[in-house]
Motif scaffolding. Structure first.
Motif, short mmCIF file in Angstrom:
data_model
loop_
_atom_site.label_atom_id
_atom_site.label_comp_id
_atom_site.label_asym_id
_atom_site.label_seq_id
_atom_site.Cartn_x
_atom_site.Cartn_y
_atom_site.Cartn_z
N THR A 3 -16.04 -28.78 9.48
CA THR A 3 -15.53 -27.43 9.67
C THR A 3 -15.80 -27.11 11.13
OG1 THR A 3 -16.01 -26.79 7.40
CG2 THR A 3 -15.78 -25.01 9.01
N ASP B 134 -16.88 -23.09 0.51
CA ASP B 134 -16.33 -23.87 1.62
C ASP B 134 -15.00 -23.31 2.12
OD1 ASP B 134 -13.93 -25.25 0.65
OD2 ASP B 134 -15.28 -26.46 -0.58
N LEU B 135 -14.57 -23.84 3.25
CA LEU B 135 -13.39 -23.34 3.94
C LEU B 135 -12.24 -24.35 3.92
CD1 LEU B 135 -15.19 -21.76 7.01
CD2 LEU B 135 -13.79 -20.52 5.36
N THR B 136 -12.19 -25.23 2.94
CA THR B 136 -11.13 -26.22 2.90
C THR B 136 -9.77 -25.55 3.01
OG1 THR B 136 -12.48 -27.70 1.55
CG2 THR B 136 -10.09 -28.10 1.56
N HIS C 153 -7.69 -29.96 5.92
CA HIS C 153 -8.83 -29.91 6.83
C HIS C 153 -10.00 -29.22 6.15
CE1 HIS C 153 -8.13 -25.61 7.77
NE2 HIS C 153 -6.85 -25.93 7.73
N ALA C 154 -11.19 -29.43 6.68
CA ALA C 154 -12.42 -28.88 6.09
C ALA C 154 -12.67 -27.44 6.50
CB ALA C 154 -13.62 -29.74 6.47
N GLY C 155 -11.79 -26.86 7.28
CA GLY C 155 -11.92 -25.45 7.66
C GLY C 155 -12.04 -25.27 9.15
N LEU D 55 -20.67 -28.69 9.79
CA LEU D 55 -20.12 -27.87 10.85
C LEU D 55 -20.19 -28.61 12.18
CD1 LEU D 55 -22.02 -24.59 9.92
CD2 LEU D 55 -19.68 -25.18 9.32
N GLN E 106 -20.71 -28.23 3.40
CA GLN E 106 -19.85 -28.40 4.56
C GLN E 106 -20.65 -28.83 5.77
OE1 GLN E 106 -17.66 -24.54 4.48
NE2 GLN E 106 -15.93 -25.89 4.82
#
Length: 137
Positions: free
Chosen positions: A51, A112-114, A79-81, A4, A2
């Protein structure tokens, strides 16, 4: 891994913390977007597949009790988080670094925070609570 992106309300020195832990990271100021309105950051965040990390949580996720009902992310389907930091009493640099290391460690451990929000809450007694939830729900 990810990527950031840190909001301008967080210290640019956190980028070095992320790099030391093996993360790709940038700061709004480094992209020439300091003083941009929150909604103006949306395309940069999405196009860069970042993210986003902010302590301006309400403007991005909406109210804590109804995340996704308002805010910049309310209309985003992929979104990627998003990392939302809520800290009673504010965030000095030491608190920012402490919380950011916990955030990075959580991403390392849980992935990851997808389409997720990592909610980071610093309570008045100094305890830290981390939780993840989907957004959109």
């Amino acid at each position: 891994m990810q990527k950031l992106l840190l909001d301008e309300n967080l210290s640019p020195t956190l980028v070095d913390v992320a790099h030391a832990m093996g993360f790709v990271c940038s700061h709004i100021n480094f992209l020439g977007l300091n003083c941009a309105k929150d909604w103006e950051l949306k395309s940069t965040i999405l196009d860069g597949d970042y993210t986003f990390v902010t302590n301006n949580s309400v403007d991005f996720r909406g109210p804590a009790k109804t995340p996704g009902s308002q805010g910049v992310y309310s209309s985003i389907s992929l979104h990627a988080g998003l990392v939302c930091i809520d800290a009673t009493g504010g965030l000095n640099l030491d608190r920012q670094k402490r919380l950011f290391v916990l955030i990075l460690s959580d991403i390392e451990k849980h992935g990851d925070l997808t389409n997720q929000v990592l909610q980071v809450t610093l309570t008045p007694d100094g305890a830290v609570e981390l939780s993840r939830y989907s957004m959109p729900r």
